[in-house]
Design a protein around this motif. Structure first.
Motif, short mmCIF file in Angstrom:
data_model
loop_
_atom_site.label_atom_id
_atom_site.label_comp_id
_atom_site.label_asym_id
_atom_site.label_seq_id
_atom_site.Cartn_x
_atom_site.Cartn_y
_atom_site.Cartn_z
N ARG A 1 2.81 5.94 -2.88
CA ARG A 1 3.96 6.72 -3.36
C ARG A 1 3.89 6.88 -4.88
NH1 ARG A 1 9.54 6.99 -1.57
NH2 ARG A 1 10.63 8.28 -3.10
N ARG B 1 -4.68 7.67 -1.78
CA ARG B 1 -5.04 6.49 -1.00
C ARG B 1 -6.13 5.68 -1.69
NH1 ARG B 1 -3.75 5.90 4.27
NH2 ARG B 1 -5.65 4.69 4.57
N ARG C 1 -12.98 -6.34 1.87
CA ARG C 1 -13.38 -6.20 0.45
C ARG C 1 -12.65 -7.21 -0.42
NH1 ARG C 1 -13.05 -0.40 0.83
NH2 ARG C 1 -11.29 -0.33 -0.58
N ILE C 2 -11.36 -7.35 -0.16
CA ILE C 2 -10.56 -8.29 -0.96
C ILE C 2 -11.03 -9.72 -0.74
CG2 ILE C 2 -8.25 -9.31 -1.17
CD1 ILE C 2 -7.14 -6.45 -0.64
N PRO D 1 -0.53 12.35 1.85
CA PRO D 1 0.34 11.39 2.50
C PRO D 1 -0.42 10.23 3.13
CG PRO D 1 0.06 13.31 3.91
CD PRO D 1 -0.74 13.57 2.66
N GLY D 2 -1.67 10.45 3.49
CA GLY D 2 -2.41 9.40 4.14
C GLY D 2 -1.98 9.23 5.58
N GLU D 3 -2.60 8.25 6.23
CA GLU D 3 -2.28 8.02 7.63
C GLU D 3 -0.98 7.25 7.74
OE1 GLU D 3 -5.49 6.00 9.51
OE2 GLU D 3 -6.98 7.27 8.51
N PHE E 1 0.84 -1.20 0.00
CA PHE E 1 0.00 0.00 0.00
C PHE E 1 0.88 1.26 0.00
CE2 PHE E 1 -2.56 3.20 2.39
CZ PHE E 1 -3.55 3.37 1.44
N SER E 2 1.94 1.24 0.77
CA SER E 2 2.84 2.39 0.82
C SER E 2 3.46 2.64 -0.55
CB SER E 2 3.96 2.14 1.85
OG SER E 2 3.39 1.80 3.10
N LEU F 1 -10.52 -2.60 3.63
CA LEU F 1 -9.98 -3.15 2.38
C LEU F 1 -9.78 -4.67 2.48
CD1 LEU F 1 -8.94 -2.65 -0.47
CD2 LEU F 1 -6.65 -2.26 0.49
N LEU G 1 -4.50 -2.05 -4.94
CA LEU G 1 -4.10 -3.13 -4.02
C LEU G 1 -5.12 -4.26 -4.04
CD1 LEU G 1 -1.92 -3.99 -2.05
CD2 LEU G 1 -3.21 -2.88 -0.21
N GLU H 1 -5.71 1.90 -2.82
CA GLU H 1 -6.51 0.80 -2.28
C GLU H 1 -7.17 0.01 -3.41
OE1 GLU H 1 -9.23 1.70 0.83
OE2 GLU H 1 -7.62 2.14 2.26
N ALA I 1 9.37 3.83 0.34
CA ALA I 1 8.10 4.56 0.52
C ALA I 1 7.75 4.65 1.99
CB ALA I 1 6.99 3.84 -0.24
N LYS I 2 7.17 5.79 2.38
CA LYS I 2 6.81 5.99 3.79
C LYS I 2 5.72 4.99 4.19
CE LYS I 2 4.52 9.68 4.85
NZ LYS I 2 4.21 11.10 5.06
N PRO I 3 5.88 4.30 5.32
CA PRO I 3 4.90 3.27 5.71
C PRO I 3 3.50 3.86 5.93
CG PRO I 3 6.86 3.14 7.06
CD PRO I 3 6.98 4.40 6.29
N LEU I 4 2.53 3.28 5.24
CA LEU I 4 1.14 3.72 5.36
C LEU I 4 0.24 2.50 5.50
CD1 LEU I 4 1.07 6.40 2.52
CD2 LEU I 4 1.05 6.87 4.97
N GLU I 5 -0.81 2.70 6.25
CA GLU I 5 -1.75 1.60 6.52
C GLU I 5 -3.00 1.79 5.66
OE1 GLU I 5 -2.65 -1.70 7.97
OE2 GLU I 5 -1.52 -0.82 9.63
N PRO I 6 -3.42 0.78 4.91
CA PRO I 6 -4.70 0.92 4.17
C PRO I 6 -5.87 0.87 5.15
CG PRO I 6 -3.83 -1.30 3.92
CD PRO I 6 -2.80 -0.53 4.69
#
Lengths: 191, 262
Positions: free
Chosen positions: A42, A47, B66-67, A108-110, A37-38, B63, A54, A51, B54-59
């Motif tokens: 990027r 986001r 959904r998947i 940037p998202g969370e 996801f990151s 999701l 993904l 998603e 890439a900066k760590p991000l949480e979906p």
């Protein structure tokens, strides 16, 4: 950085997915959701788009798990290649105007919690960041534009105002250097 | 391009950074060169960890569900269609072809349907025309029969004729009556008004002032008619012939206006 002993390997998870084991897919998702996801945020700067892609990626994993060949590479590489390819495809399919808008938004998202950041293997991330920082700026810039912005060599040349041949050389030299820097660590990536 | 040229392009190919012509050329070469395919795998291994920059991000938490939900749907649809998941791309192609085939079949069916409707309409038109022709032939045959009978009557020795005169109610009407020795009579009219609904003209044989009923008849749109009857024996020599307008089934004694008389 080594797999936990009790943990099922990524390869075994993929084999279970081939047998249509839904829980194996859920486990693989839990392991890779942050990394992929990151990467997609990027690339896409969104986001929502990330998603969406993904979701496509894991559906593709579900359907194409039999394509994975452990003799050709690690699950980590297979998954990242798959996600990046999908992300770049999506990026290139967006209109130039949307791309500018997305780039401008730079959403940037969370950020992940500390616990998740640990799970994201910050140590591995540190290794990569360190390796990239050791590259000359012009080489790193060319590689980043290709990797995260999905630009081709001639697009990079145009963006940087550099001759195409120079860009090709910078990219190739940068990747060779990166391979040397990460070479001893490569086995660490992935579970 | 030489093998070495291709080898030098592989790292950029691993990043999907080659321009279209180079990308296409190397793709073709990779299909034929196992050594370059191995090298590509190695470069992919090198490139993949860059994702960790890439900066760590949480979906979003939704999701995951959904998947998994989509995967469950996918599995049930695959089970229903009995298609192996790997065949996804091929399935899409065949599905698209199937859709195109269905569209083509629908168009063909529609064309055939239109054709059938046109043919049916044409057949209906031909049938209608045929019916008209049959009716015309039938009428012509009937007219011809009448003419033949009239001619035969006129040519028959001993045939007598009586001419009926128009009454004031229908001044343009005329009628002639021919009858042979047996009493077989034919009356031919023209200029009579078309009888109203429920009405018909009736022939009368008047003997000694007493009318004896004959048959009823109608006219065509020109007021023409031809009717055959049998004159009663008592009326053969001294009868007066008359035509009145009566109820269409006829009456035993005249009730309506007289249109013609001899």
């Amino acid at each position: 950085m080594q797999p936990e002993e009790a943990q099922i390997s990524d390869v075994d998870l993929l084999k279970a997915i081939v047998r249509q084991d839904e829980t194996a897919l859920a486990e693989l998702y839990d392991r890779y959701r942050v990394i992929l996801f990151s990467l997609l945020v990027r690339i896409l700067h969104s986001r929502e788009e990330a998603e969406d892609v993904l979701q496509e990626v894991f559906l593709q994993v579900w359907r194409r798990a039999p394509d994975f060949d452990e003799n050709r590479g690690r699950p980590f590489t297979w998954l990242v290649t798959l996600a990046r390819s999908r992300g770049i495809d999506r990026l290139r399919s967006l209109a130039a105007r949307e791309r500018v808008a997305l780039a401008g938004a730079r959403e940037p998202g969370e950020e992940v919690s500390d616990a998740v950041a640990d799970a994201f293997r910050s140590e591995q991330r540190g290794l990569v960041t360190t390796a990239l920082d050791q590259l000359p700026d012009e080489q790193k810039r060319a590689l980043m534009l290709a990797y995260f912005d999905g630009l081709t060599q001639s697009e990079i040349a145009e963006k940087l105002g550099a001759p195409l041949g120079t860009v090709k050389t910078r990219m190739r030299t940068g990747l060779i250097k990166l391979r040397e820097l990460l070479g001893g660590q490569n086995a660490s990536f992935g579970f | 391009m030489t093998h070495q040229d291709y080898k030098e392009m592989i790292s950029a190919y691993a990043l999907s950074a080659l321009d279209a012509p180079d990308d296409s050329a190397l793709s073709t070469h990779l299909n034929e060169c196992a050594e370059c395919r191995r090298e590509l795998d190695e470069w992919k291994e090198t490139c993949a960890p860059v994702a960790l920059d890439a900066k760590p991000l949480e979906p979003s938490p939704q999701l995951r569900e959904r998947i998994l939900s989509q995967v469950r749907d996918d599995r049930s649809s695959i089970a229903k269609s009995n298609v192996v998941p790997l065949a996804r791309k091929q399935k899409n192609v065949w599905s698209s072809l199937g859709t195109l085939g269905a569209i083509a079949a629908s168009l063909l069916f529609l064309a055939l349907l239109v054709n059938v409707v046109l043919l049916w309409r044409e057949k209906q038109a031909v049938q209608s025309e045929l019916e008209t022709l049959r009716a015309e032939v039938s009428k012509t045959k009937k007219d011809l029969d009448e003419q033949t009978r009239i001619i035969q009557m006129f040519a028959k020795p001993g045939t007598r004729f009586a001419e009926l005169t128009a009454m004031p109610i229908a001044p343009a009407a005329t009628a002639k009556l021919a009858y042979d020795a047996t009493g077989h009579a034919m009356i031919m009219t023209s200029g009579l008004p078309v009888p109203p609904a429920g009405k018909a003209y009736q022939l009368w044989f008047i003997v000694g002032g007493k009318p004896m009923p004959g048959k009823t008849f109608s006219t065509d749109s020109h007021g023409k008619a031809m009717m055959e009857d049998q004159i009663p024996a008592v009326a053969m020599n001294s009868a007066v012939f008359a035509i009145t307008l009566e109820p269409k089934d006829g009456v035993p004694a005249p009730t309506g206006n007289m249109y013609l008389r001899s």
